[in-house]
Design an enzyme around this catalytic site. Sequence first.
Site, PDB file in Angstrom:
ATOM      1  CG  ASP A  45       4.039  -0.110 -17.061  1.00 26.81           C
ATOM      2  OD1 ASP A  45       4.505  -0.082 -18.204  1.00 26.81           O
ATOM      3  OD2 ASP A  45       3.928   0.902 -16.343  1.00 26.81           O
ATOM      4  CD  GLU A 123       8.238  -5.003  -7.591  1.00 26.79           C
ATOM      5  OE1 GLU A 123       7.696  -5.968  -8.182  1.00 26.79           O
ATOM      6  OE2 GLU A 123       7.960  -3.840  -7.842  1.00 26.79           O
ATOM      7  CG  ASP A 150       3.844  -5.351   7.628  1.00 22.92           C
ATOM      8  OD1 ASP A 150       3.843  -5.948   8.729  1.00 22.92           O
ATOM      9  OD2 ASP A 150       2.960  -4.531   7.297  1.00 22.92           O
TER      10      ASP A 150
HETATM   11  P1  NAP Z   1      -1.337  -5.008 -10.373  1.00 20.80           P
HETATM   12  O1  NAP Z   1      -1.462  -5.018  -8.893  1.00 20.80           O
HETATM   13  O2  NAP Z   1      -2.475  -5.449 -11.229  1.00 20.80           O
HETATM   14  O3  NAP Z   1      -0.901  -3.549 -10.885  1.00 20.80           O
HETATM   15  C1  NAP Z   1       0.113  -2.827 -10.301  1.00 20.80           C
HETATM   16  C2  NAP Z   1       0.187  -1.421 -10.905  1.00 20.80           C
HETATM   17  O4  NAP Z   1       1.570  -1.092 -11.019  1.00 20.80           O
HETATM   18  C3  NAP Z   1      -0.410  -1.272 -12.299  1.00 20.80           C
HETATM   19  O5  NAP Z   1      -1.074  -0.026 -12.372  1.00 20.80           O
HETATM   20  C4  NAP Z   1       0.800  -1.284 -13.198  1.00 20.80           C
HETATM   21  O6  NAP Z   1       0.624  -0.573 -14.387  1.00 20.80           O
HETATM   22  C5  NAP Z   1       1.801  -0.582 -12.327  1.00 20.80           C
HETATM   23  N1  NAP Z   1       3.201  -0.809 -12.658  1.00 20.80           N
HETATM   24  C6  NAP Z   1       3.842  -1.969 -12.983  1.00 20.80           C
HETATM   25  N2  NAP Z   1       5.139  -1.734 -13.204  1.00 20.80           N
HETATM   26  C7  NAP Z   1       5.322  -0.404 -13.031  1.00 20.80           C
HETATM   27  C8  NAP Z   1       6.458   0.443 -13.124  1.00 20.80           C
HETATM   28  N3  NAP Z   1       7.667  -0.034 -13.411  1.00 20.80           N
HETATM   29  N4  NAP Z   1       6.299   1.766 -12.841  1.00 20.80           N
HETATM   30  C9  NAP Z   1       5.105   2.285 -12.514  1.00 20.80           C
HETATM   31  N5  NAP Z   1       3.987   1.521 -12.421  1.00 20.80           N
HETATM   32  C10 NAP Z   1       4.111   0.198 -12.672  1.00 20.80           C
HETATM   33  O7  NAP Z   1      -0.077  -5.931 -10.707  1.00 20.80           O
HETATM   34  P2  NAP Z   1       0.605  -6.244 -12.089  1.00 20.80           P
HETATM   35  O8  NAP Z   1      -0.009  -5.467 -13.214  1.00 20.80           O
HETATM   36  O9  NAP Z   1       0.723  -7.719 -12.207  1.00 20.80           O
HETATM   37  O10 NAP Z   1       2.064  -5.655 -11.805  1.00 20.80           O
HETATM   38  C11 NAP Z   1       2.894  -6.199 -10.824  1.00 20.80           C
HETATM   39  C12 NAP Z   1       3.558  -5.045 -10.163  1.00 20.80           C
HETATM   40  O11 NAP Z   1       2.637  -4.433  -9.278  1.00 20.80           O
HETATM   41  C13 NAP Z   1       4.711  -5.396  -9.254  1.00 20.80           C
HETATM   42  O12 NAP Z   1       5.908  -5.552  -9.972  1.00 20.80           O
HETATM   43  C14 NAP Z   1       4.727  -4.241  -8.288  1.00 20.80           C
HETATM   44  O13 NAP Z   1       5.671  -3.255  -8.666  1.00 20.80           O
HETATM   45  C15 NAP Z   1       3.363  -3.624  -8.398  1.00 20.80           C
HETATM   46  N6  NAP Z   1       2.734  -3.563  -7.080  1.00 20.80           N
HETATM   47  C16 NAP Z   1       2.502  -2.322  -6.565  1.00 20.80           C
HETATM   48  C17 NAP Z   1       1.973  -2.185  -5.292  1.00 20.80           C
HETATM   49  C18 NAP Z   1       1.736  -0.802  -4.759  1.00 20.80           C
HETATM   50  O14 NAP Z   1       2.001   0.178  -5.488  1.00 20.80           O
HETATM   51  N7  NAP Z   1       1.282  -0.684  -3.528  1.00 20.80           N
HETATM   52  C19 NAP Z   1       1.656  -3.316  -4.533  1.00 20.80           C
HETATM   53  C20 NAP Z   1       1.911  -4.561  -5.069  1.00 20.80           C
HETATM   54  C21 NAP Z   1       2.467  -4.675  -6.373  1.00 20.80           C
HETATM   55  P3  NAP Z   1      -0.387  -1.022 -15.546  1.00 20.80           P
HETATM   56  O15 NAP Z   1      -1.750  -0.638 -15.070  1.00 20.80           O
HETATM   57  O16 NAP Z   1       0.074  -0.218 -16.707  1.00 20.80           O
HETATM   58  O17 NAP Z   1      -0.239  -2.490 -15.747  1.00 20.80           O
END
Ligand code: NAP
Length: 269
Positions: A45, A123, A150
Amino acid sequence: MKFKIVSKGDKQSNEIKSRIKQYLTDFDLEYDKEEPDLVISVGGDGTFLEAFHRYVHRLDCTAFIGVHTGHLGFYADWVPDEVEKLVIDIAKTPFQVVEYPLLEVIIRPESGTGEDRFLALNETAIKTAEGSVVFDVEIKGEHFETFRGDGLCVSTPSGSTAYNKALGGGIIHPSLEAIQLTEMASINNRVFRTIGSPLILPKHHTCLLNPKVNGSFLIAIDHFTQNYTNVKSIQCRVAEEKIRFARYRPFPFWNRVRDSFVSEEDMKV
Ligand code: NAP
């Protein structure tokens, strides 16, 4: 049809990218980095978010599709074993279009006239490196609360399974044109009081965050974070633009939610 492939960059994703590119050019489809009709993301993703932002300026004429090389993705929902089928579908069948809502974020500075406008697929997350953020939160032109904590996250329906879910937000079906506001560790005491629940706003209900203290903010739009100083307001609402997915077979949203977060065994009980 013109296509472009965005790879995560690891060995498996690059190998799948080369295969898809070869097959599709054998079918006389044209590889075009500048003006693709179809963007194929190969990775997770995160790769899909990258592909979306690379072509965000031409959403009305570019559709997206994702192949996942890691675990099941929400945007990347084709598996490597299905690549041959996918290529034949792309070459032979016109795709159906499924549209999902996006979030519009406008960041206005305290002084000067310039403002930054972004579209987010998942987001915006607003935090600070300096203690807590303090915002007056305005909804549809009316003061709603003063938030201290936060940070705040404002997500799209398809982003509701990402950061929003980790913050205790609800999962929203992407056929609903809405945005969701979730809190990150709000401070609740005699001075500061927040609703404490995620808020789901319909289209045209604008949410305005007005900083109470002039500070600097870390503002993430999907996977990309920037430092902003001198922020007057951050405005969020459902965007007029939508992302267009190329659909060759159904894979209902709730099935993706189930397959990602609930085990098969649990569903059978
Ligand atoms: P990352 O920190 O390397 O990975 C974030 C995780 O979120 C990955 O496992 C990614 O899937 C998954 N993800 C992304 N979009 C998703 C969706 N719409 N539904 C379910 N899972 C999703 O960051 P990144 O790959 O650059 O992605 C950025 C995203 O990380 C941000 O948009 C934010 O939503 C998410 N994030 C999540 C958290 C948390 O859950 N605590 C904290 C910060 C950011 P893949 O492994 O398939 O790439």
